[in-house]
Scaffold this active site. Structure first.
Site, PDB file in Angstrom:
ATOM      1  N   ASN A  10      -6.046  12.355   0.508  1.00  0.00           N
ATOM      2  CA  ASN A  10      -4.809  11.076   1.430  1.00  0.00           C
ATOM      3  C   ASN A  10      -5.451  10.513   2.198  1.00  0.00           C
ATOM      4  O   ASN A  10      -6.365  10.500   1.812  1.00  0.00           O
ATOM      5  CB  ASN A  10      -3.632  12.747   1.876  1.00  0.00           C
ATOM      6  N   LYS A  11      -4.940  10.137   2.937  1.00  0.00           N
ATOM      7  CA  LYS A  11      -5.996   8.815   3.840  1.00  0.00           C
ATOM      8  C   LYS A  11      -7.074   9.875   4.450  1.00  0.00           C
ATOM      9  O   LYS A  11      -6.337  11.282   4.889  1.00  0.00           O
ATOM     10  CB  LYS A  11      -4.398   8.377   5.142  1.00  0.00           C
ATOM     11  N   ARG A  28       0.477  -1.490   0.118  1.00  0.00           N
ATOM     12  CA  ARG A  28      -0.134  -0.398   0.444  1.00  0.00           C
ATOM     13  C   ARG A  28       0.615   1.371  -0.880  1.00  0.00           C
ATOM     14  O   ARG A  28       2.177   1.333  -0.224  1.00  0.00           O
ATOM     15  CB  ARG A  28      -1.013  -0.515   1.237  1.00  0.00           C
ATOM     16  N   GLY A  29       0.035   2.936  -0.668  1.00  0.00           N
ATOM     17  CA  GLY A  29       0.963   4.000  -0.181  1.00  0.00           C
ATOM     18  C   GLY A  29       1.022   3.932  -1.415  1.00  0.00           C
ATOM     19  O   GLY A  29       1.594   2.716  -3.012  1.00  0.00           O
ATOM     20  N   ALA A  30       0.316   4.777  -2.380  1.00  0.00           N
ATOM     21  CA  ALA A  30       0.945   5.422  -3.991  1.00  0.00           C
ATOM     22  C   ALA A  30       1.641   5.297  -4.590  1.00  0.00           C
ATOM     23  O   ALA A  30       1.780   4.041  -5.616  1.00  0.00           O
ATOM     24  CB  ALA A  30       0.369   6.615  -3.782  1.00  0.00           C
ATOM     25  N   ARG A  40      -7.263  -0.052  -7.271  1.00  0.00           N
ATOM     26  CA  ARG A  40      -7.369   0.777  -6.160  1.00  0.00           C
ATOM     27  C   ARG A  40      -7.638   2.009  -6.745  1.00  0.00           C
ATOM     28  O   ARG A  40      -7.006   2.546  -7.388  1.00  0.00           O
ATOM     29  CB  ARG A  40      -5.577   0.595  -4.635  1.00  0.00           C
ATOM     30  N   GLN A  42      -1.985   2.485   9.478  1.00  0.00           N
ATOM     31  CA  GLN A  42      -1.121   2.634   8.833  1.00  0.00           C
ATOM     32  C   GLN A  42       0.372   3.424  10.128  1.00  0.00           C
ATOM     33  O   GLN A  42       1.519   3.002  10.350  1.00  0.00           O
ATOM     34  CB  GLN A  42      -0.919   3.197   8.008  1.00  0.00           C
ATOM     35  N   ASP A  50      -2.471  11.039  -2.338  1.00  0.00           N
ATOM     36  CA  ASP A  50      -2.666   9.171  -3.316  1.00  0.00           C
ATOM     37  C   ASP A  50      -2.920   9.853  -4.514  1.00  0.00           C
ATOM     38  O   ASP A  50      -2.267   9.308  -5.678  1.00  0.00           O
ATOM     39  CB  ASP A  50      -3.848   9.127  -2.397  1.00  0.00           C
TER      40      ASP A  50
HETATM   41  O1  MRU Z   1      -4.549   2.818   2.010  1.00  0.00           O
HETATM   42  P1  MRU Z   1      -2.756   3.612   1.972  1.00  0.00           P
HETATM   43  O2  MRU Z   1      -1.983   3.124   2.856  1.00  0.00           O
HETATM   44  O3  MRU Z   1      -2.759   2.942   0.810  1.00  0.00           O
HETATM   45  O4  MRU Z   1      -3.365   4.821   2.014  1.00  0.00           O
HETATM   46  C1  MRU Z   1      -1.421   5.367   2.561  1.00  0.00           C
HETATM   47  C2  MRU Z   1      -1.364   6.968   1.776  1.00  0.00           C
HETATM   48  O5  MRU Z   1      -2.266   7.707   2.270  1.00  0.00           O
HETATM   49  C3  MRU Z   1       0.106   8.554   2.155  1.00  0.00           C
HETATM   50  O6  MRU Z   1      -0.299   8.954   2.911  1.00  0.00           O
HETATM   51  C4  MRU Z   1      -0.308   8.061   0.049  1.00  0.00           C
HETATM   52  O7  MRU Z   1      -0.445   6.743  -0.677  1.00  0.00           O
HETATM   53  C5  MRU Z   1       1.025   8.315   0.228  1.00  0.00           C
HETATM   54  S1  MRU Z   1       2.812   7.281   0.427  1.00  0.00           S
HETATM   55  C6  MRU Z   1       4.387   7.761   0.403  1.00  0.00           C
END
Ligand code: MRU
Length: 354
Positions: A250-251, A49-51, A92, A199, A240
């Site tokens: 973002n999250k 996970r993480g963009a 996603r 996370q 994201d």
């Molecule tokens: O749902 P996730 O864990 O994939 O969400 C991640 C985030 O919101 C991060 O802040 C974002 O992807 C940036 S990661 C460098």
């Protein structure tokens, strides 16, 4: 950096290998994917996970699609790759790095028109490696720009995980923090636990602890309390998807933090590579917001928290309007308002060198 290295996404013996982030911090397990379906499942279930990390994984997924294919006709192979892209993109929908990476892979495949079909898979693997290396490089460059914003003694609040785990290496929001610490700046990080997937408590706390950075884990709803007491100097988060006007997805919970930061005159920074900027979307209103399984809200580690049958909503991301953002830290430099003109300039410069 005084941390033991870990890898998030890598290619080994014909498989995309992923550090299983659903098992951290208790267990370090690797998931090996050899089919597009396995990559799709790993992204959807947040093994990765993480963009940026999702984008790199999807690029390898496209290389796998070419390897798996039995097509001998170039047009039929391209059709299969387009289908693989559609599958992966849907895993996603908010993180634009995913469709950005699969589009790039499809373009690379189209450029192989004069290459025998048997060699396309090898070409695509080279391209996927390039996507991974470029992400790692972008994060290293974000470090340089971001660390300068963090003065010694700063108390920094972060949300979710935008560290090495969320990228091909280093991270975005966490990378400047870890580097500033390694350079001897004294920092203290308030880590939002980040309900419901945690996370923050599972991943960011793990990364910061390994890097030796001073931290305090807090519940998400404690952020305002610490800001009101004057115990937060800046907020730094990842992204994201960033729209052309600088609105930031973002999250979930990021928007709340940005409003709180504004109310307390605390700078709110976003760190992201330019692959997260989507110039095709004018504002945050156009960003698709992923809705995840409500069971992630009603249950914790498989155990029910809420009464059976209760309705829960689970938007995984929110949009922070650009006027709440002090600066966006990219590999091309720190972008300040007005974001519409300044982002355009940075993106034009980025595409000129690609
Ligand atoms: O749902 P996730 O864990 O994939 O969400 C991640 C985030 O919101 C991060 O802040 C974002 O992807 C940036 S990661 C460098």
């Amino acid at each position: 950096m005084n941390e033991v290295a870990f890898r998030t996404v890598w290619w080994e013996a014909g498989a995309v290998c992923l550090l299983d982030q659903t098992k951290l911090p208790r267990e370090r397990a690797t998931v090996r994917c050899t089919t597009v379906e396995e990559v799709d499942a790993a992204i959807g279930s947040m093994v990765v996970r993480g963009a940026p990390a999702i984008g790199v994984t999807a690029a390898y997924g496209m290389a796998l699609a070419a390897r798996e294919s039995s097509m001998t006709d170039p047009a039929a192979l391209l059709e299969e790759l387009a289908a693989a892209k559609a599958t992966l993109d849907a895993a996603r929908p908010t993180a634009v790095n995913l469709s950005w990476a699969t589009s790039r892979m499809l373009r690379a495949a189209l450029e192989t028109a004069d290459v025998p079909v048997s060699e396309v898979a090898a070409r695509l693997l080279v391209e996927a490696h390039a996507v991974r290396e470029e992400d790692e490089r972008a994060c290293r460059e974000i470090v340089g720009h971001g660390a300068a914003l963090l003065r010694s003694g700063a108390r920094v609040l972060t949300h979710c995980n935008a560290g090495g785990l969320a990228t091909a290496g280093y991270g975005t929001a966490l990378a400047p923090i870890k580097t500033a610490h390694a350079l001897g700046k004294k920092l203290h990080v308030l880590v939002d636990e980040t309900r419901p997937f945690l996370q923050g408590s599972r991943l960011t706390a793990w990364e910061l602890q390994r890097a030796g950075v001073d931290q305090t884990l807090i519940t998400d709803n404690a952020a305002g309390h610490f800001m009101r007491r004057g115990e937060v100097d800046c907020v730094i988060v990842g992204a994201d998807r960033i729209a052309a006007n600088g609105d930031v997805a973002n999250k979930i919970g990021t928007y709340t933090l940005a409003v709180l930061a504004r109310a307390h005159s605390i700078p709110f920074y976003v760190a992201a590579p330019t692959s997260t900027v989507d110039m095709s979307i004018a504002s945050g209103d156009g960003i698709p917001i992923e809705e995840r399984d409500p069971a992630e809200v009603t249950h914790l580690a498989g155990q029910p928290l809420a009464p059976e049958g209760v309705t829960a909503a689970h938007p995984a991301f929110d949009v922070t309007p650009n006027d709440l953002v002090a600066a966006i830290i990219t590999e091309k430099g720190v972008v300040e308002p007005p974001f519409d003109t300044h982002l355009r300039r940075v993106m034009d410069a980025a595409s000129a060198v690609r």
